[in-house]
Design a protein around this motif. Structure first.
Motif, PDB file in Angstrom:
ATOM      1  N   THR A 150       0.651  -1.131  -0.155  1.00 55.50           N
ATOM      2  CA  THR A 150      -0.030  -0.186   0.045  1.00 55.50           C
ATOM      3  C   THR A 150       0.718   1.065  -0.109  1.00 55.50           C
ATOM      4  OG1 THR A 150      -1.690  -1.045   1.119  1.00 55.50           O
ATOM      5  CG2 THR A 150      -1.865   1.132   1.275  1.00 55.50           C
ATOM      6  N   HIS A 151       1.822   1.289   0.836  1.00 58.42           N
ATOM      7  CA  HIS A 151       2.727   2.364   0.898  1.00 58.42           C
ATOM      8  C   HIS A 151       4.164   2.132   0.354  1.00 58.42           C
ATOM      9  CE1 HIS A 151      -0.216   4.306   3.447  1.00 58.42           C
ATOM     10  NE2 HIS A 151      -0.310   3.066   4.184  1.00 58.42           N
ATOM     11  N   ARG A 152       4.581   1.043   0.335  1.00 57.22           N
ATOM     12  CA  ARG A 152       5.734   0.753  -0.092  1.00 57.22           C
ATOM     13  C   ARG A 152       5.837  -0.956  -0.409  1.00 57.22           C
ATOM     14  NH1 ARG A 152       9.988   0.578   5.049  1.00 57.22           N
ATOM     15  NH2 ARG A 152       8.233   0.005   6.699  1.00 57.22           N
ATOM     16  N   ALA A 153       6.819  -1.487  -1.078  1.00 57.07           N
ATOM     17  CA  ALA A 153       6.821  -2.622  -1.290  1.00 57.07           C
ATOM     18  C   ALA A 153       7.294  -3.655   0.054  1.00 57.07           C
ATOM     19  CB  ALA A 153       8.153  -2.979  -2.280  1.00 57.07           C
ATOM     20  N   THR A 154       6.462  -4.636  -0.014  1.00 58.03           N
ATOM     21  CA  THR A 154       6.847  -5.790   1.298  1.00 58.03           C
ATOM     22  C   THR A 154       8.311  -6.399   1.057  1.00 58.03           C
ATOM     23  OG1 THR A 154       5.301  -7.114   0.314  1.00 58.03           O
ATOM     24  CG2 THR A 154       4.359  -5.787   1.452  1.00 58.03           C
ATOM     25  N   ASN A 222      15.438 -11.487  13.722  1.00 52.87           N
ATOM     26  CA  ASN A 222      14.291 -10.557  14.328  1.00 52.87           C
ATOM     27  C   ASN A 222      13.483  -9.940  13.378  1.00 52.87           C
ATOM     28  OD1 ASN A 222      15.123 -11.185  17.041  1.00 52.87           O
ATOM     29  ND2 ASN A 222      16.652  -9.633  16.749  1.00 52.87           N
ATOM     30  N   VAL A 223      13.397 -10.446  12.253  1.00 54.69           N
ATOM     31  CA  VAL A 223      12.441  -9.913  11.200  1.00 54.69           C
ATOM     32  C   VAL A 223      10.970 -10.364  11.310  1.00 54.69           C
ATOM     33  CG1 VAL A 223      12.129  -9.771   8.528  1.00 54.69           C
ATOM     34  CG2 VAL A 223      14.636 -10.055   9.715  1.00 54.69           C
ATOM     35  N   THR A 224      10.210  -9.518  10.978  1.00 52.04           N
ATOM     36  CA  THR A 224       8.623 -10.060  11.018  1.00 52.04           C
ATOM     37  C   THR A 224       7.945  -9.262   9.593  1.00 52.04           C
ATOM     38  OG1 THR A 224       8.343  -9.867  13.394  1.00 52.04           O
ATOM     39  CG2 THR A 224       6.276  -9.838  12.214  1.00 52.04           C
ATOM     40  N   GLY A 225       7.902 -10.415   8.889  1.00 50.38           N
ATOM     41  CA  GLY A 225       7.378  -9.857   7.450  1.00 50.38           C
ATOM     42  C   GLY A 225       5.985  -9.381   7.485  1.00 50.38           C
ATOM     43  N   VAL A 226       5.622  -8.310   6.605  1.00 56.04           N
ATOM     44  CA  VAL A 226       4.296  -7.989   6.034  1.00 56.04           C
ATOM     45  C   VAL A 226       3.747  -8.258   5.109  1.00 56.04           C
ATOM     46  CG1 VAL A 226       4.519  -6.233   8.088  1.00 56.04           C
ATOM     47  CG2 VAL A 226       4.961  -5.520   5.664  1.00 56.04           C
ATOM     48  N   ASP A 227       2.748  -8.135   4.738  1.00 58.00           N
ATOM     49  CA  ASP A 227       2.362  -8.492   3.236  1.00 58.00           C
ATOM     50  C   ASP A 227       1.025  -7.469   3.061  1.00 58.00           C
ATOM     51  OD1 ASP A 227       2.252 -10.341   0.811  1.00 58.00           O
ATOM     52  OD2 ASP A 227       0.171 -10.562   1.680  1.00 58.00           O
ATOM     53  N   ASP A 228       1.022  -7.284   1.691  1.00 60.48           N
ATOM     54  CA  ASP A 228      -0.212  -6.483   1.239  1.00 60.48           C
ATOM     55  C   ASP A 228      -1.198  -7.480   0.245  1.00 60.48           C
ATOM     56  OD1 ASP A 228      -2.221  -5.028   0.090  1.00 60.48           O
ATOM     57  OD2 ASP A 228      -1.065  -3.237  -0.585  1.00 60.48           O
ATOM     58  N   PRO A 229      -2.432  -8.067   0.774  1.00 63.37           N
ATOM     59  CA  PRO A 229      -2.821  -9.198  -0.219  1.00 63.37           C
ATOM     60  C   PRO A 229      -3.203  -8.722  -1.286  1.00 63.37           C
ATOM     61  CG  PRO A 229      -4.007  -8.922   2.141  1.00 63.37           C
ATOM     62  CD  PRO A 229      -2.979  -7.673   1.855  1.00 63.37           C
TER      63      PRO A 229
END
Length: 542
Positions: A150-154, A222-229
């Motif tokens: 939404t705001h930047r590449a995941t 310590n990485v917690t990924g995010v996703d934009d469906p």
């Protein structure tokens, strides 16, 4: 899970020893590292719970000339996570970029891109993304794979100009100003050379790993990924940066890749489920000659179908034989026999006892497959990594001899042969194209040169080294001469002689069989497997 039928193969041979492949079959398998069968002998798709999970999406991004390009953008695993073909914007199709005779997708660095459905990749869960990449410009940072957000590449994977390194970046939190996890390679990207890159995100371990040619060069924790469906998967671009160069064999997995995925899964590995799987780094087959369907050469100009040996690979090239060259049976099956006399044994024949200069050279069909027009030419990109393998038995009493060489103007770009020094040695030399003083040489003892031996040579362009193997065993590794730079040779691959400014030399007196050439660097394990596959008779028999 469904079997991954995109791994490499040795083609099924037809009645004359040629590859029994239809154009549709060639298009379907696309680029073929050695290993799995296709066509009529291909195993049916089965369900199994034991084998390592295959890629959930594969895009070949390469096509044989004349084949539908859409096939290279299609998802070759549509049944696993839905059909996710790529759609393109201003992409180019470039000839002979990774392999001679193949078209590869090209990106112009300003507007070229490919995209796939958002469902192809979930960057908040465990995943891996792998691709062969070729970068041709480092004036700015460039991204070859990303997933929109939404705001930047995941996810963004590519080249970072500031550090001059390969880089993968993933936001660890959502929002425009959240932090990002970054992993950068320790090796410097080699401009113009094909490199295999893989990103592995383990959501359970919370690690982000960047692998370069299979080696884990960077691991970030310590990485917690995010996703934009709703974010599409993109090849050839990021949010604001664009790739300049090429991509091939891009794959997405819903699991973390491990070492065996790159080197290959042996059937003896308990984790393989009893199946041997070729690795992601396995070099594609560029040519294969087994001599069974070849015809001895009485006279070169009598009939274009004579004096030749067909290519058992999907490329359908041939070895052209000179007058007096013979195809004979041996302990290794049919073999090319070269000496200094015509093979005719009838005293009434005009060629009986005739002195000959015998060798073979590769030729490419520049005409219609049904009406071939054969032209001398190379089968390898010598400015990229390559592997050449053959079996040879020669007469060491005849002195220095060339088994294989790559013609390039007035000298050989490389030469593999025998030299009668220090009791006899196998020697592999690579020219820097300047003069004979700027060569790279690796050698090994040639014990029993009058018996059958498998010789394998590897030029690893990115690592600037050459390697020699004898009967599956590493026999020497040497760094390239500093004067060497990647260079594409223009001549044929020759069997049985080499070239110098003084003319042809190094004529072979002996037998050659099982000639294979690959576009890529074999590992030690690859060579050992290859030797085991081909060891149908003990060296020295026949």
């Amino acid at each position: 899970m469904i079997d991954d039928d995109t791994t490499a193969f040795r083609p099924v041979r037809g009645p004359a020893g040629r590859a029994a492949l239809s154009l549709a079959t060639i298009a379907a398998v696309t680029l073929l590292p050695l290993g799995a069968a296709t066509g009529a002998s291909a195993a049916p798709h089965v369900t199994t719970l034991d084998r390592p999970s295959p890629a959930t999406a594969i895009w070949g991004l390469e096509a044989f000339a004349g084949m539908p390009r859409e096939q290279s953008l299609a998802d070759r695993q549509p049944a696993l996570r839905g059909d996710t073909p790529l759609t393109g914007t201003t992409i180019d199709w470039q000839d002979d970029t990774r392999m001679l005779g193949i078209q590869t997708v090209g990106f112009d660095g300003t507007s070229s891109a490919l995209s796939a459905s958002p469902s192809t990749l979930d960057t908040a869960d465990t995943f891996s993304l792998a691709s062969w990449v070729r970068l041709t410009d480092t004036s700015v940072s460039r991204v070859f794979a990303s997933k929109a957000g939404t705001h930047r590449a995941t996810l963004s994977v590519g080249y970072d100009r500031a550090s001059n390194r390969w880089q993968v970046r993933m936001p660890s939190t959502g929002g425009r100003h959240g932090g990002s996890a970054v992993a950068r390679s320790t090796s410097t990207p080699a401009v113009g050379l094909w490199t295999h890159l893989a990103v592995v995100y383990d959501a359970t371990a919370r690690t982000l790993t960047l692998r370069v040619d299979g080696v884990a060069e960077a691991v970030t924790g310590n990485v917690t990924g995010v996703d934009d469906p709703g974010g599409e998967v993109r090849l050839g671009r990021g949010d604001t940066t664009w790739w300049q160069g090429n991509l091939a064999d891009a794959r997405v997995y819903d699991r973390a890749l491990v070492d065996a995925d790159f080197t290959g899964w042996p059937a003896t590995d308990p984790a393989s489920g009893g199946f041997a799987e070729p690795g992601l780094l396995r070099a594609p087959l560029a040519g294969s000659w087994y001599f069974g369907g070849g015809t001895p050469c009485y006279e070169e100009d009598l009939d274009p179908t004579l004096c030749s040996v067909g290519d058992d690979s999907a490329f359908g090239r041939q070895l052209a034989l000179t007058k007096g060259s013979f195809i004979t049976d041996s302990a290794r099956g049919m073999a090319l026999e070269l000496d200094d006399r015509h093979w005719i044994d009838d005293p009434s024949d005009p060629h009986f006892g005739e002195a000959t200069r015998e060798y073979a050279r590769t030729q490419v069909n520049v005409g219609d497959p049904r009406s071939p027009v054969w032209q001398d030419g190379p089968v390898l990109r010598t400015d990229q990594s390559f592997t050449v393998s053959t079996w040879v038995r020669l007469d060491p009493a005849r002195g220095a001899q060339t088994v294989l060489s790559q013609d390039d103007g007035e000298r050989s770009a490389f030469r593999l042969g025998y030299e009668p020094v220090d009791g006899g040695r196998w020697v592999f030399r690579v020219s820097a194209g300047v003069d004979d003083s700027a060569t790279t040489t690796v050698s090994a003892p040639a014990t029993g040169a009058d018996q059958w031996h498998q010789l394998v040579v590897v030029l690893a362009a990115r690592h600037r080294q050459v390697r020699l193997y004898v009967d599956g065993v590493p026999a020497g590794t040497v760094g390239m001469n500093p004067a060497w730079q990647p260079h594409q040779a223009t001549g044929s691959l020759l069997v049985g002689r080499s070239t110098s400014p003084a003319g042809p030399e190094g004529w072979l007196y002996g037998l050659v069989s099982d000639l294979d050439v690959y576009q890529g660097a074999f590992s030690d394990a690859d060579v050992q497997r290859h030797h085991a596959e081909q060891q149908v008779a003990e060296p020295g028999q026949g």
